[in-house]
Design an enzyme around this catalytic site. Sequence first.
Site, short mmCIF file in Angstrom:
data_model
loop_
_atom_site.label_atom_id
_atom_site.label_comp_id
_atom_site.label_asym_id
_atom_site.label_seq_id
_atom_site.Cartn_x
_atom_site.Cartn_y
_atom_site.Cartn_z
CG ASN A 227 -1.75 -1.13 1.28
OD1 ASN A 227 -2.15 -1.59 0.22
ND2 ASN A 227 -1.90 -2.02 2.19
CE LYS A 304 -3.42 -3.80 -1.87
NZ LYS A 304 -3.43 -4.16 -0.45
CD GLU A 308 -6.82 -5.52 0.73
OE1 GLU A 308 -5.66 -5.00 1.02
OE2 GLU A 308 -7.51 -6.40 1.33
CG ASP A 382 -5.58 -11.85 2.66
OD1 ASP A 382 -4.62 -11.94 2.57
OD2 ASP A 382 -6.24 -10.91 2.84
CD GLU A 410 -3.06 -9.64 7.77
OE1 GLU A 410 -2.14 -9.71 7.03
OE2 GLU A 410 -4.03 -9.05 7.59
CG HIS A 538 -11.16 -13.81 6.08
ND1 HIS A 538 -11.00 -12.44 6.83
CD2 HIS A 538 -10.31 -13.29 4.70
CE1 HIS A 538 -10.30 -11.37 6.13
NE2 HIS A 538 -9.88 -11.83 5.14
C1 BDP Z 1 -4.35 -8.34 3.60
C2 BDP Z 1 -3.84 -7.43 4.51
C3 BDP Z 1 -3.46 -5.93 4.17
C4 BDP Z 1 -2.61 -6.32 3.06
C5 BDP Z 1 -3.38 -7.08 1.89
C6 BDP Z 1 -2.47 -7.37 0.80
O1 BDP Z 1 -4.59 -7.52 5.71
O2 BDP Z 1 -2.92 -5.14 5.09
O3 BDP Z 1 -2.58 -4.76 2.46
O4 BDP Z 1 -3.57 -8.32 2.51
O5 BDP Z 1 -1.71 -8.27 0.58
O6 BDP Z 1 -4.37 -9.85 4.30
O7 BDP Z 1 -2.34 -6.33 -0.17
#
Ligand code: BDP
Length: 718
Positions: A227, A304, A308, A382, A410, A538
């Site tokens: 990000n 990326k 998101e 994820d 995470e 999840h």
């Molecule tokens: C998710 C995470 C997020 C990441 C995203 C990613 O919660 O913080 O930015 O993956 O991989 O699992 O881009």
Amino acid sequence: MRHLILFLYFLMAALAIPGQANAEDGYDLWLRYRPIEPARHIVYDGFTALLVVEGRSPTLDAAARELQMGIGGMLGHRMPLVPGVVADGAIVIGTPASSPIIAGLNLPLGSLGSEGFVIRSVRIGGKDATVIAANSDIGVLYGVFRFLREIQLAERIDKLDIADAPKLQRRVLNHWDNLDRHVERGYSGLSLWDWQTLPTFRDPRYTDYARANASIGINGVVLNNVNANATILTAPWLVKVKALADIFRPYGIRVYLTARFSAPIEIGGLKSADPLDPAVAAWWKAKIDEIYAVIPDFGGFLIKANSEGQPGPQDYKRNHADGANMLADSLKPHGGIVMWRAFVYSAENADDRAKQAYSEFQPLDGQFRDNVMVQVKNGAIDFQPREPFHPLFGAMPRTPLMMEFQITKEYLGFNTHLVYLGPMWKEALHADTFRPTKGNSVASILEKPVDPGAVTGMAGVANIGNDRNWSGSQFAQSNWYAFGRFAWNPEDSADTIARDWAAMTWSDDPAVVDAIATMMMGSREAVVDYMTPLGLAHLMATGHHYGPAPWVSDLARPEWNPAYYHKADANGIGFDRTKSGSNAVAQYAAPLAEQFGSVKKTPEEFLLWFHHLPWDYRLRSGQTLWDGLITHYDKGVDYVRGMIATWDSLKGKIDDQRWEETHMFLEIQLQEAQWWRDASIAYFQSISKRPLPEGHAPPPHDLDWYKAIQNPYAPGRS
Ligand code: BDP
């Protein structure tokens, strides 16, 4: 004088306090180089260890220093450097180009590429010596680390004949580090990169970081978060990036950056970031040329895009290939690559989230430039405690695919839970894709270049921060270590890696190694059991993902809600991904689509990932699904109790400080495993309305109690 004597007396007394004399805090990782047992010295008799290095380079100097440090620490030899003269017991390191002695040995270096090495016990001019040779200096450094590992693992070193080379080219850590040093999903302090004091302050720790990575073959690091913040691409920041690149270079590590797709707007003053707009492409070309002028061996970009909320080519009705290729064209003349992530899902797309990456990327197979890699997470959703392998592996035969694992935990208990990820990664790597036919594992797809010379690789989301022990806990280091080993050889064994790590990190006592490795090997299944058994996924709390929240169902985007994933109702539980449901199974090769499409044939660990089943569905054990679920939760918690018992039995056999820390962390893990178990049962029981099977205690609190738990300050938030 009297004061001095008293001072020395107190100093010696302080050093003599048991457990303090050899206090360890984990900073040294698996490169502890502690003196080996005197009994083992016999093995190394005659190994007087003169070091012969011909030729000089920063990498060969690093290799020589490491050998001196390692041999000095473990065997007590000083290892003087003696150019050109081989005596009995000498170690000769170098390349045929740098060393006439090595050139004269005609070693089989031909097939080992630029990073492989040979370690051999040889006779040179009538003297017994060990040679560590490679085609390049970095291969020599890798060979040195491997040689030291042999001693750390108590292997004999008098009849060595090792040849090794990495199976993947790009072995890259992805740091999700922000410019203010907050680490997204980081549980081990602040970012290592102290941007404020760079480029002038070159923290010695940067070198130790590079040493640790080189010791496991990692050869690239992406410094900043996916990000991304475009600021890192501006001139004042590139000078800081250069300082790190300069420190890492002798260790064979290239620096990469994540590039924010909208950077032309944010730092370039353009109105658009459309990849097909010539002004945008020209801006990127100039920016890339500027980067290479500062960092000539810059590795390239990680992106990326359209995921998101991140900007990307779809903002301009272009596709991922349009975006990636535009950047790839300007990187190509410099030897740079693009790692374009396939982690995409969108709020506008009502289709099963598990299907979206495949749907968007698979049709683009063959459309990417040859210096683009598509970076795919191991599973389709994820980084969950368990997911079936991502269906893109094997489905894009004309596109280099890069594996992305998450080293930071995470979704698996942050830094405190002892969870060794080796078995999880092995499960994904070992999975047969049946593409194009049976017998093509994910590992083999990663290893085989799509064209001769095409790029291959593996990425790992780092778990490294500025905590003294680097990874937030002693055991989390094992996942950094294992990632490097799997990136070097995706077919390695999780068990061997655990044993090697335990021996190097904790103790050379085989009983201790055995106990620790056994604990580690079962730890991933335990976290699956107490968090998300039988294919659930999840169910973590919103945002920070700390703790259970399977009840959440009111968030704006459907796929943000745990209820979206488990779909529990009065009749049953699970996500129907068969033909009668989302038909995600059809994204796998036919034999797997058939297997996962059938309840009876689906491996039970993926049951609720692929099927929605009644609570009284019969598991293979004969238990109902409901009873089986409860049994798994308890099994997971019991495993943690077992780890505590094992750990207790190791007290005194390893240094106190690390033992105490791990002991207390295991207590946290037990509390949290219990919390997961209790909250999950309280919630699912409110839906299934079934009694608990005999012998399983009810949760101590009612559901509302668990729902009321809030952790607004949980670490690592995005
Ligand atoms: C998710 C995470 C997020 C990441 C995203 C990613 O919660 O913080 O930015 O993956 O991989 O699992 O881009």
